[in-house]
Structures are given as C-alpha cells and as structure tokens.
Design an enzyme around this catalytic site. Structure first.
Site, PDB file in Angstrom:
ATOM      1  N   SER A 147       0.847  -1.187   0.000  1.00 13.80           N
ATOM      2  CA  SER A 147       0.000   0.000   0.000  1.00 13.80           C
ATOM      3  C   SER A 147       0.881   1.234   0.000  1.00 13.80           C
ATOM      4  O   SER A 147       2.022   1.204   0.473  1.00 13.80           O
ATOM      5  CB  SER A 147      -0.893   0.011   1.243  1.00 13.80           C
ATOM      6  OG  SER A 147      -1.546   1.251   1.409  1.00 13.80           O
ATOM      7  N   TYR A 160      -2.010  -0.692  10.356  1.00 14.07           N
ATOM      8  CA  TYR A 160      -2.060  -1.038   8.926  1.00 14.07           C
ATOM      9  C   TYR A 160      -0.802  -0.538   8.223  1.00 14.07           C
ATOM     10  O   TYR A 160      -0.159  -1.273   7.462  1.00 14.07           O
ATOM     11  CB  TYR A 160      -3.311  -0.420   8.304  1.00 14.07           C
ATOM     12  CG  TYR A 160      -3.465  -0.646   6.829  1.00 14.07           C
ATOM     13  CD1 TYR A 160      -4.055  -1.803   6.340  1.00 14.07           C
ATOM     14  CD2 TYR A 160      -3.037   0.311   5.906  1.00 14.07           C
ATOM     15  CE1 TYR A 160      -4.213  -2.016   4.981  1.00 14.07           C
ATOM     16  CE2 TYR A 160      -3.190   0.114   4.547  1.00 14.07           C
ATOM     17  CZ  TYR A 160      -3.778  -1.051   4.087  1.00 14.07           C
ATOM     18  OH  TYR A 160      -3.917  -1.260   2.737  1.00 14.07           O
TER      19      TYR A 160
END
Length: 257
Positions: A147, A160
């Site tokens: 990501s 995350y």
C-alpha cells in the site's frame, strides 16, 4: 523479437483474499492471461462465485477455504493445491484488513489481528510456497499487495501502515535471499480503489475530495488498473524485476507535502 510474453499459459497461481475486491480482480485477470488459479479466502460462497467466473474463461479453479493467519491451515492449503495442480508458479499475497483507529486508541487485539492478517499471513504463505518453488528448480513469482501507506504517512491506520511498510521491506529481503533460486519477489502498492471495503468511505464527498487533492490523476482507481501490473510481474515480461514495489496510485507518492 523484443516484446516479452505477458501470457501465463500452463502456470498455476495462488491468490489469497481472492473472494472479493482486489483479490478477485487479480485472480480473474491471471486466468484471463492463461493461468489456472487457486483461490484462498474464508468465505466459501465468495470463492464459489469467483471459481465459476474462472471456469467460464476456460481455466481451472481450485477454491480452498482457508484462514491464512493459521499456520496449519496455510500448510494444508498449499499442500492440497500442489497435490492437485502439480506445481505452483505464482503467489499473490492479497489478504488484508484495516481498523481505522487513532493510534492512541489501538487495542492489543486490533494490533494482533491486523498484524496477523496483513503481514504474518503473507510471510507464512511465502515461506510455504517458497519451499515448493525452490524444489521445483524453475523459479517462481511472488507478488505482495502492499500500500502507499507503507511508504508515506497517512492520518489514521498506524498498525495497517506498519504492516505495509514491513511488507515492502520483507519483499526486498525475500528477493535478495531467494533470487539464487530464480524466485522473483515484488509488491504492488495501491492507493484508493473502488472495492467493497472502500465503498462506504467513498460515499463521503469530503473524504473523496481529500483523496483527490493529493492524487495527480484526480480520480479513484478502478480494479482492472491493478490487474495489468500483477500480470506483468507474474509473467516473463517481469523476469528481471525483483525486490521492487510498483505504486499504482495515480501519482500520489511522487509529491512532497
């Protein structure tokens, strides 16, 4: 001829988190490129639906209900796929989740759940498939779905972000360690895409405006725009690329803020 093959005929791929969203799109895209695809997720009905789409393309589908955070289930699934398909050429570690807590509010349970789902599962899958790829002696391709949050700081999602930053570094180390076996390890770093997990967020006009303000292409990504990069990295076209993260982000990460 200078154009390398983007085709995946006679290849067997595994995609985790394959029941919906990014995993579903990549699994179907790999099948469109010619691969047979093993599908891992926890929800059987989702796997059945994706399997049917792959079979309609004339490829084989191997749905295996699996909790990829559990070592025994990972070992069982990989062994079952190898036994059925006879080889494993491609692994896409896509399974992931997020809990958008502010850092001060993160609980131990949230930390463990996100770490296990996003990072531990990708390592265990890579480890088990890597053993097979090493023994096959014809290399293989491992693609981790990371990501932009692993590269730049965002406003929430500290756990995350930590998992995705670790995934990017894990990609580099595995590429360095396994290159001698002909195993390429890369990652793809998406920004915002239209998926079931982002659907509610993207209904907030101010939230979308904030995203577009830092996105040079001024739009949210479409799932098919992740398929091309995945096929490239899985195919012979990506044979000399390893240890890299390809950000598919509309230009988000190229800026200074």
């Amino acid at each position: 001829m200078f154009l390398p093959s983007f085709q995946l005929e006679n290849k067997v791929a595994i995609v985790t988190g394959a029941g919906r969203g990014i995993g579903r799109a990549i699994a179907i895209g790999l099948a469109e490129a010619g691969a047979d695809v093993a599908l891992l997720a926890r929800t059987e009905s989702n796997l059945t639906s994706v399997s049917e789409e792959i079979i309609m393309l004339g490829r084989k589908a191997f749905p295996v209900v699996t909790d990829v955070t559990n070592r025994e289930e990972v070992e069982r699934a990989v062994h079952k796929i190898y036994e059925k398909a006879g080889c494993i050429d491609i692994l896409v570690n896509n399974a992931g989740m997020n809990i958008r807590s502010q850092a001060i509010d993160v609980t131990d349970e949230e930390w463990s759940k996100i770490m296990d789902t996003n990072l531990k599962s990708a390592f265990m899958m890579s480890q088990e498939v890597g053993k097979i790829m090493k023994e096959q002696k014809n290399g293989g391709k491992i693609i981790n779905i990371s990501s932009v949050a692993g590269h730049v700081a965002l406003r929430t999602g500290v756990v995350y972000a930590a998992t995705k930053a670790a995934m990017i570094q894990m990609t580099k180390v595995l590429a360095l360690e396994w290159g001698k076996y002909g195993i390429n390890v890369n990652s793809i770093g998406p920004w915002y895409f239209k998926t079931p997990l982002t659907e509610k967020l993207l209904q907030d006009q101010q939230y979308v405006k904030d995203i577009l303000d830092v996105t040079p292409l001024k739009r949210i990504g479409e799932l098919q725009e992740l398929v091309g990069p995945a096929v490239f990295l899985a195919s012979d076209a990506g044979n000399y690329v390893t240890g890299q993260t390809l950000f598919v982000d509309g230009g988000m990460t190229i800026q200074g803020f």
